[in-house]
Scaffold this active site. Structure first.
Site, mmCIF file in Angstrom:
data_model
loop_
_atom_site.group_PDB
_atom_site.id
_atom_site.type_symbol
_atom_site.label_atom_id
_atom_site.label_comp_id
_atom_site.label_asym_id
_atom_site.label_seq_id
_atom_site.Cartn_x
_atom_site.Cartn_y
_atom_site.Cartn_z
ATOM 1 N N SER A 1 30.103 52.360 51.626
ATOM 2 C CA SER A 1 30.388 53.070 52.871
ATOM 3 C C SER A 1 29.606 54.373 53.007
ATOM 4 O O SER A 1 29.119 54.701 54.097
ATOM 5 C CB SER A 1 31.882 53.352 52.968
ATOM 6 O OG SER A 1 32.324 54.154 51.868
ATOM 7 N N TYR B 1 27.605 46.781 55.411
ATOM 8 C CA TYR B 1 28.186 46.921 56.741
ATOM 9 C C TYR B 1 27.128 46.743 57.826
ATOM 10 O O TYR B 1 27.466 46.596 59.003
ATOM 11 C CB TYR B 1 28.859 48.291 56.870
ATOM 12 C CG TYR B 1 29.919 48.502 55.815
ATOM 13 C CD1 TYR B 1 31.210 48.002 55.979
ATOM 14 C CD2 TYR B 1 29.622 49.183 54.628
ATOM 15 C CE1 TYR B 1 32.172 48.176 54.986
ATOM 16 C CE2 TYR B 1 30.579 49.366 53.645
ATOM 17 C CZ TYR B 1 31.854 48.856 53.826
ATOM 18 O OH TYR B 1 32.799 49.032 52.841
ATOM 19 N N LYS C 1 27.745 48.472 41.830
ATOM 20 C CA LYS C 1 28.249 49.253 42.962
ATOM 21 C C LYS C 1 28.311 50.721 42.561
ATOM 22 O O LYS C 1 28.836 51.027 41.490
ATOM 23 C CB LYS C 1 29.632 48.748 43.350
ATOM 24 C CG LYS C 1 30.284 49.491 44.517
ATOM 25 C CD LYS C 1 31.695 48.970 44.754
ATOM 26 C CE LYS C 1 32.335 49.738 45.917
ATOM 27 N NZ LYS C 1 33.742 49.330 46.133
ATOM 28 N N LYS D 1 30.827 49.241 38.146
ATOM 29 C CA LYS D 1 31.292 50.028 39.292
ATOM 30 C C LYS D 1 31.449 51.478 38.849
ATOM 31 O O LYS D 1 32.284 51.794 38.000
ATOM 32 C CB LYS D 1 32.617 49.485 39.809
ATOM 33 C CG LYS D 1 33.155 50.245 41.021
ATOM 34 C CD LYS D 1 34.451 49.614 41.507
ATOM 35 C CE LYS D 1 35.027 50.366 42.691
ATOM 36 N NZ LYS D 1 36.292 49.761 43.172
ATOM 37 N N ARG E 1 37.532 54.849 51.635
ATOM 38 C CA ARG E 1 38.925 55.243 51.408
ATOM 39 C C ARG E 1 39.584 55.687 52.708
ATOM 40 O O ARG E 1 40.789 55.517 52.901
ATOM 41 C CB ARG E 1 38.980 56.328 50.335
ATOM 42 C CG ARG E 1 38.572 55.761 48.969
ATOM 43 C CD ARG E 1 38.437 56.812 47.889
ATOM 44 N NE ARG E 1 37.943 56.181 46.656
ATOM 45 C CZ ARG E 1 37.579 56.857 45.577
ATOM 46 N NH1 ARG E 1 37.666 58.177 45.558
ATOM 47 N NH2 ARG E 1 37.142 56.208 44.509
ATOM 48 N N CYS F 1 42.153 44.024 44.015
ATOM 49 C CA CYS F 1 42.454 45.359 43.505
ATOM 50 C C CYS F 1 43.756 45.794 44.157
ATOM 51 O O CYS F 1 44.064 45.353 45.268
ATOM 52 C CB CYS F 1 41.329 46.344 43.830
ATOM 53 S SG CYS F 1 41.488 47.923 42.959
#
Length: 327
Positions: free
Chosen positions: A275, A314, A249, A196, A206, A120
């Protein structure tokens, strides 16, 4: 009428019986650890909105890879943070950029790992969008495809096992597959971010990537959270274009979509515990509102049960440690 003969609680009467009849089981090998790769040297930068997550320069990668492999996590997806950004996303095609350099490092020093790369241009453009701009600051879908294909080739030449387009441009899987095949990378897999959504759960990411859009938002190319049947269309198109693995996602808010896509296609499914999901659970755990370790395993198990054979998270290392303790 007497008490029913069927007593489901019999199958829950002890831990050994519960283990015996468990329908879904998580294993560390199913987990993919995201890594933020930054330019420069000797960097391990904490991300304030994602406690316990860091940006690494390539020379600081070995300890986290060794820690992950020790508990059975052998798959990694890389996100790059370039030193400079511009309108043409020039650094996305730099073979000496953070991601290609990290890919070469990992394949040379940890050859038994699976290395995936995000495809991306949002982190490489000065405006922070996932596509090139046309007049009126509109996202130019078709002019972006060549850059995505070239970026995939840069990563494949470096040794990436899997390229993962996350941009949501129409036709990008076909463009990438064609480019890879023409250069002989017929065994390089494409894991498509097929479904997505334009989600509010991406905020900490971000922050980590310093890649928020400088104007507007991404709703003209990422999916409307209200749409279900559109997800099936997106998934089928990516199958037709040559994707090897499909992704949904975010994960937890879209488990219904994950299950429907899994039922509709015959490719392996991945889900990304993004996240915002990570930071929400961590914050609740730090405040004593939930048992974080139990919440980690429960959330990942639910994602697996909904249809994901692999999960980007994560929590990968911490979850793997917990899974190994439970064996």
């Amino acid at each position: 009428m007497g008490f029913p003969i069927d007593r489901p609680r019999r199958l829950r009467s002890s831990q050994t019986i519960r283990n015996l009849v468990r329908e879904y089981r998580l294993h560390p090998s199913q987990l993919i650890l995201p890594l933020f790769i930054t330019f420069g040297k000797n960097k391990k930068e904490p991300i304030s909105s994602m406690p316990g997550v860091f940006r690494y320069s390539v020379d600081r990668l070995s300890p986290v890879i060794e820690e992950a492999k020790k508990v059975g996590v052998s798959s990694f997806i890389l996100f790059g943070i370039p030193e400079t950004k511009d309108l043409e996303a020039t650094q996305a095609l730099n073979p000496e950029g953070p991601v290609p350099t990290a890919v070469r490092f990992l394949k040379e020093n940890f050859p038994d790992t699976t290395v995936m790369t995000d495809i991306c241009i949002d982190e490489y453009t000065s405006h922070g969008h996932c596509g090139f701009l046309s007049s009126g600051n509109r996202i130019d879908n078709d002019s972006t495809l060549g850059c995505l294909a070239s970026m995939s080739l840069v990563h494949a030449r470096a040794g990436a096992d899997v390229v993962a387009p996350s941009d949501m441009m129409d036709g990008r899987v076909a463009a990438i597959r064609s480019a890879l095949d023409k250069e002989g990378f017929i065994d390089t897999l494409i894991m498509s971010y097929a479904v997505k959504y334009a989600s509010s759960f991406y905020g900490p990411f971000r922050d980590a990537m310093m890649s928020g859009p400088q104007f507007g938002d991404r709703t003209s190319y990422q999916m409307d959270p209200a749409n279900r049947t559109e997800a099936m269309r997106e998934a089928r198109l990516d199958v037709e274009e040559g994707a090897d693995i499909l992704m949904v996602k975010p994960a937890l808010p879209y488990l219904d979509i994950l299950r429907e896509v899994k039922n509709a296609v015959d490719l392996p499914m991945c889900a990304y515990q993004v996240s915002g999901e990570y930071s929400t659970l961590v914050a609740a755990g730090q405040n004593g509102w939930i048992d974080l370790d139990r919440a980690i395993l429960e959330s990942l198990l639910c994602i697996h049960r909904a249809g994901a054979s692999t999960i980007i998270t994560y929590f990968a290392i911490r979850a793997a440690e917990l899974l190994l303790k439970g064996e």
